[in-house]
Scaffold this motif. Structure first.
Motif, PDB file in Angstrom:
ATOM      1  N   ASN A 212       0.813  -1.227   0.000  1.00 28.65           N
ATOM      2  CA  ASN A 212       0.000   0.000   0.000  1.00 28.65           C
ATOM      3  C   ASN A 212       0.844   1.274   0.000  1.00 28.65           C
ATOM      4  O   ASN A 212       0.304   2.379   0.105  1.00 28.65           O
ATOM      5  N   HIS A 215      -0.036   4.579  -1.537  1.00 30.15           N
ATOM      6  CA  HIS A 215      -1.252   5.247  -1.038  1.00 30.15           C
ATOM      7  C   HIS A 215      -1.034   5.963   0.305  1.00 30.15           C
ATOM      8  O   HIS A 215      -1.919   6.639   0.784  1.00 30.15           O
ATOM      9  N   ARG A 268      -6.507   5.013  -0.567  1.00 26.88           N
ATOM     10  CA  ARG A 268      -7.401   4.136  -1.339  1.00 26.88           C
ATOM     11  C   ARG A 268      -8.856   4.491  -1.086  1.00 26.88           C
ATOM     12  O   ARG A 268      -9.659   4.571  -2.004  1.00 26.88           O
TER      13      ARG A 268
END
Ligand code: AHG
Ligand code: MN
Ligand code: MN
Length: 334
Positions: A212, A215, A268
Motif C-alpha cells: 500500500n 497510497h 485508497r
C-alpha cells in the motif's frame, strides 16, 4: 514456572489480592476463554471439520464472510448470553448490538469482539485469532443501546485476544499488566506461561503492508523510508520487516519481542479513517500494548482517548515499541 497456575486461579487471585476484578467480570472472562477453546477446536479441525472457505455472505463492513467468521461469532454469543454477566454484545460480524434476550438475567457488562481476526489466513493455515474488549454499561439506565458502547478505550475494564497458531495462547489485561496463558489440550485449561510482559522501548522490526506504500500519507512514507535506508540512513541501523496479515499474530510477536505495527489511513478510501476497527481491534490491542509499556496512536492522538462516534468506526493504527511509535507520531506533527 514451577507451579502451574490456571487461568481460573489467576483470576481468583486477581479478584482476591487486587480486589479489582468483581466476580461477574471474572465469570465473563472465564466464559470468553471457554468460547476461545471451542473456536480453537474448530480451527484445528480445518478441512476435516468442514470449516474452511467462504460463507457466501457479507458483513456490515462489506467484507465477504468466511465460515469460521460466522462459527466463531456464534460460539461467542452462545457461550456468553445466558451467564447473567452481560447486558449486550457487539461484533465485527453483526450490524447491530446483540442485547441479551430477556429470558436470561441481564448483567452490567458489555462485550465487544472480532470473533475471527485474520480471515484471509484461515484457508492457508496461518495464525488467526479472537480479539475482545469489555466495558461497563453506563449507570442509571435500565435499557441498553448502541450509545452505551460508545466509550473511549481507556474505559475498558478488560481486554485480550486468543491466537490460534502453533499454540493456542490467550493474552489478557485487567489493568494490572499483561499475562499470557497457553492452552493445555490434555487438561483442557489455559495455563499461565508468562506475566508482566514488557515491550522493549526500541526495536529494529516493523510490520506494515508494503503493497500500500503508494497510497500512504507523507509522515508514514518518511518513517518507513528511513527504516529501509538501514545502517547508512538517518536511523543508523538496519530494520527487519514482518507482516502476517493477522493483527493478533503481529501484536503477539510485538508483545513477545518488540516491534512496531502500522495500519495507517491511506488514499485508497480517503473517507475512511483507516482499515482496522476502533472498538474491537484497536482499543483492546492498544490497551494491551500500553499495559506492556508500549504506545498506541492514530498518528495524532492516543488511541485510548478517542471517543467513538459509531460502533464499527475505523481508525488509523500505529502501536508497539514506545520510541518508534513516538517517532512516527512526531512525524505527523510537522
Ligand atoms: P479481519 O480478518 O478481522 O477483517 O481483520 C484483518 C485485519 C488485520 O487482522 C490485519 O492486520 C489486516 O486486516 C490485514 O490487512 P491486509 O490484508 O490489507 O494486509
Ligand atoms: Mn480483525
Ligand atoms: Mn474478523
Amino acid at each position: 514456572m514451577s507451579q502451574r497456575i490456571s487461568l481460573t486461579r489467576y483470576l481468583v487471585e486477581q479478584q482476591r489480592m487486587e480486589g479489582h476484578i468483581p466476580s461477574q467480570l471474572r465469570l465473563l472472562l472465564e466464559v470468553v476463554a471457554r468460547a476461545c477453546k471451542g473456536i480453537s477446536q474448530a480451527v484445528n479441525k480445518g478441512a476435516l471439520g468442514g470449516v474452511l472457505g467462504t460463507a457466501g455472505s457479507e458483513n456490515v463492513q462489506g467484507e465477504m464472510q468466511k465460515k469460521l467468521d460466522i462459527i466463531a461469532n456464534e460460539v461467542l454469543i452462545e457461550a456468553n448470553e445466558w451467564g447473567g454477566h452481560l447486558a449486550a454484545m457487539a461484533s465485527e460480524e453483526m450490524d447491530d448490538i446483540y442485547v441479551v434476550p430477556n429470558r436470561y438475567p441481564q448483567g452490567e457488562y458489555l462485550l465487544l469482539f472480532d470473533p475471527l481476526d485474520g480471515s484471509s489466513n484461515i484457508d492457508v493455515n496461518v495464525s488467526i485469532g479472537t480479539i475482545f474488549s469489555v466495558l461497563k454499561k453506563p449507570e442509571g439506565d435500565n435499557s441498553v443501546d448502541e450509545t452505551d458502547f460508545l466509550q473511549a478505550g481507556r474505559q475498558q475494564v478488560a481486554a485480550g485476544y486468543c491466537v490460534y497458531g502453533p499454540q493456542t495462547t490467550l493474552v489478557l489485561t485487567v489493568g494490572d499488566g499483561v499475562a499470557m496463558f497457553t492452552l493445555d489440550r490434555e487438561q483442557g485449561s489455559f495455563v499461565l506461561t508468562d506475566e508482566n510482559i514488557r515491550i522493549p522501548e526500541d526495536t529494529q522490526e516493523f510490520a506494515i503492508n508494503m503493497s500500500n506504500m503508494r497510497h500512504w500519507d507523507e509522515p508514514v512514507k518518511r518513517y518507513i523510508d528511513e527504516c529501509l535506508q538501514g545502517k547508512t540512513g538517518p536511523r543508523g541501523k538496519d530494520f527487519n520487516m514482518r507482516w502476517i496479515a493477522s493483527m493478533v499474530a503481529d501484536v503477539h510477536r510485538i508483545l513477545t519481542r518488540g516491534g512496531v505495527f502500522l495500519y495507517p489511513w491511506d488514499k485508497r478510501e480517503p473517507e475512511k479513517a483507516g482499515k482496522l476497527r476502533l472498538m474491537y481491534e484497536a482499543n483492546p490491542m492498544s490497551w494491551l500494548v500500553e499495559q506492556a509499556g508500549g504506545a498506541a496512536t492514530n498518528g495524532k492522538q492516543r488511541i485510548l482517548d478517542l471517543k467513538p462516534g459509531k460502533l464499527h468506526e475505523r481508525v488509523s493504527v500505529m502501536l508497539g515499541s514506545k520510541n518508534e511509535v513516538e517517532r512516527v507520531t512526531a512525524y505527523h506533527q510537522v
